[in-house]
Design a protein around this motif. Sequence first.
Motif, PDB file in Angstrom:
ATOM      1  N   LEU A 179      -1.800   0.257  -4.800  1.00  0.00           N
ATOM      2  CA  LEU A 179      -2.851  -0.714  -4.481  1.00  0.00           C
ATOM      3  C   LEU A 179      -2.932  -1.803  -5.542  1.00  0.00           C
ATOM      4  O   LEU A 179      -3.007  -1.524  -6.730  1.00  0.00           O
ATOM      5  CB  LEU A 179      -4.206  -0.003  -4.360  1.00  0.00           C
ATOM      6  N   GLY A 180      -2.920  -3.038  -5.090  1.00  0.00           N
ATOM      7  CA  GLY A 180      -3.021  -4.175  -5.985  1.00  0.00           C
ATOM      8  C   GLY A 180      -1.692  -4.762  -6.404  1.00  0.00           C
ATOM      9  O   GLY A 180      -1.648  -5.867  -6.946  1.00  0.00           O
ATOM     10  N   GLY A 181      -0.604  -4.048  -6.131  1.00  0.00           N
ATOM     11  CA  GLY A 181       0.721  -4.553  -6.478  1.00  0.00           C
ATOM     12  C   GLY A 181       1.687  -4.554  -5.311  1.00  0.00           C
ATOM     13  O   GLY A 181       2.810  -5.069  -5.412  1.00  0.00           O
ATOM     14  N   ASN A 182       1.267  -3.966  -4.198  1.00  0.00           N
ATOM     15  CA  ASN A 182       2.066  -3.892  -2.977  1.00  0.00           C
ATOM     16  C   ASN A 182       1.121  -4.078  -1.798  1.00  0.00           C
ATOM     17  O   ASN A 182      -0.062  -3.732  -1.884  1.00  0.00           O
ATOM     18  CB  ASN A 182       2.756  -2.524  -2.861  1.00  0.00           C
ATOM     19  N   ALA A 183       1.630  -4.592  -0.700  1.00  0.00           N
ATOM     20  CA  ALA A 183       0.779  -4.819   0.462  1.00  0.00           C
ATOM     21  C   ALA A 183       0.222  -3.500   0.987  1.00  0.00           C
ATOM     22  O   ALA A 183       0.961  -2.519   1.142  1.00  0.00           O
ATOM     23  CB  ALA A 183       1.570  -5.527   1.561  1.00  0.00           C
ATOM     24  N   LEU A 191      -5.857   2.830   8.969  1.00  0.00           N
ATOM     25  CA  LEU A 191      -6.034   3.958   8.058  1.00  0.00           C
ATOM     26  C   LEU A 191      -7.477   4.459   8.125  1.00  0.00           C
ATOM     27  O   LEU A 191      -8.422   3.663   8.177  1.00  0.00           O
ATOM     28  CB  LEU A 191      -5.700   3.539   6.629  1.00  0.00           C
ATOM     29  N   ASP A 192      -7.638   5.771   8.106  1.00  0.00           N
ATOM     30  CA  ASP A 192      -8.982   6.350   8.139  1.00  0.00           C
ATOM     31  C   ASP A 192      -9.541   6.623   6.753  1.00  0.00           C
ATOM     32  O   ASP A 192     -10.764   6.706   6.579  1.00  0.00           O
ATOM     33  CB  ASP A 192      -8.967   7.653   8.950  1.00  0.00           C
ATOM     34  N   ALA A 193      -8.691   6.784   5.763  1.00  0.00           N
ATOM     35  CA  ALA A 193      -9.145   7.001   4.389  1.00  0.00           C
ATOM     36  C   ALA A 193      -8.023   6.619   3.439  1.00  0.00           C
ATOM     37  O   ALA A 193      -6.851   6.907   3.697  1.00  0.00           O
ATOM     38  CB  ALA A 193      -9.558   8.451   4.161  1.00  0.00           C
ATOM     39  N   VAL A 194      -8.413   5.962   2.352  1.00  0.00           N
ATOM     40  CA  VAL A 194      -7.468   5.577   1.305  1.00  0.00           C
ATOM     41  C   VAL A 194      -8.139   5.864  -0.035  1.00  0.00           C
ATOM     42  O   VAL A 194      -9.336   5.608  -0.197  1.00  0.00           O
ATOM     43  CB  VAL A 194      -7.096   4.078   1.373  1.00  0.00           C
ATOM     44  N   SER A 195      -7.374   6.382  -0.983  1.00  0.00           N
ATOM     45  CA  SER A 195      -7.873   6.535  -2.346  1.00  0.00           C
ATOM     46  C   SER A 195      -6.894   5.871  -3.295  1.00  0.00           C
ATOM     47  O   SER A 195      -5.714   5.700  -2.984  1.00  0.00           O
ATOM     48  CB  SER A 195      -8.048   8.014  -2.712  1.00  0.00           C
ATOM     49  N   ALA A 196      -7.414   5.484  -4.471  1.00  0.00           N
ATOM     50  CA  ALA A 196      -6.572   4.793  -5.450  1.00  0.00           C
ATOM     51  C   ALA A 196      -6.997   5.196  -6.850  1.00  0.00           C
ATOM     52  O   ALA A 196      -7.859   6.057  -7.033  1.00  0.00           O
ATOM     53  CB  ALA A 196      -6.670   3.278  -5.251  1.00  0.00           C
TER      54      ALA A 196
END
Length: 412
Positions: A179-183, A191-196
């Motif tokens: 996240l933040g460096g790739n689309a 997407l139903d859930a994303v974590s970073a």
Amino acid sequence: MDVSQFPQINPPPRLLMGPGPINADPRVLRAMSGQLIGQYDPAMTHYMNEVMALYRGVFRTQNRWTLLIDGTSRAGIEAILVSAIRPGDKVLVPVFGRFGQLLCEIARRCRAQVHTIDVPWGEVFTPDRIEDAIKQVRPRLLLTVHGDTSTTMLQPLADLGEICRRHGVLFYTDATASLGGNALETDAWQLDAVSAGMQKCLGGPSGTSPVTLSARMEEVIRQRKCVEEGIRTRNHQNGSDEMIYSNYFDLGMIMDYWGPERLNHHTEATTALFGARECARLILQEGLETRIARHKLHGEALCNGIQAMGLDIFGDVRHKMNNVLGVLIPPGIDGDRVRQLMLDDFGIEIGTSFGPLHGKVWRIGTMGYNAQKACVMTTLSALESVLTYLKFPMIQGAAMQAAWDHYHREGH
């Protein structure tokens, strides 16, 4: 105890060019030096609302429940999995590196029935392969890693959301490293859930995990609602499904804490929130697309320089992340000694890898604040010097020239 044995912390200067953590942006560190305020102070709840709004921009989503989990990136992963997975649920995990194995580990501890598909490390999955597995397993959740730093590969996700919707599967991805460096398009990819995590492309220190949840995921979590004794009132009703078997990582209660009810759950990590807010603000100020292009520019410059040294790149270069490069350690070279010399003599940290790649691959990162020309050129110069000292044959200056040529072609 003689307290003089414990001097004030004064970390040595380091250029962190491994797979993470990286050097935090100085503006983030300055934001984190602010004084603490109370968790229900209007200023604090205002900052919390700002964090939610800012990270919607970073995640490219309209999801209401976009917030922070206090803990490292693994805390965000575990909060989502323990809140979504009921004991006995079937989950499917496409494993293409060490962090797919981590999803399996956490899912097993949630007492899921874990099913996996595998490719050799250095490769990724096609959508058809994943859909075939979904048809066979019929899981409740698909658990994916977007960018796996152990292999440096970036799993394509754009086609998987539609597949999951068609088969009634909840779709999660771990975007800690990407996240933040790739689309990454949370809403467009369904997407139903994303974590970073903060310590890679987002440019901050480890300790906070941004997450975002779709309305579908919120509904699943709300069905497991169980407000703890001592704060629940007659207006709080339990959900119709099995309770979430964690208190700290209960996303239902965390949503109530971040929402207008401000129902007490934990004491928000004020300093970490200040840092996370500044990370997101800086990303959106730069422009997300511009930031991704910056990671791509410097990642490619590093790659060109490494290849000009006569070193080989690990894995399918078509699917590598912008921000981490896998370099095959050449025969006759002690990879750990190279890393130690880089650290001791140049103050530069690069990484090795895990499991079957340990001692076979170096991982060099260009991400966050360190995705800049000076960091790339300094790292290439130091690595060339160390390899020359260890009698590895190469054309002197070729790496730097290749990187300079790349920057010139790209107008930098």
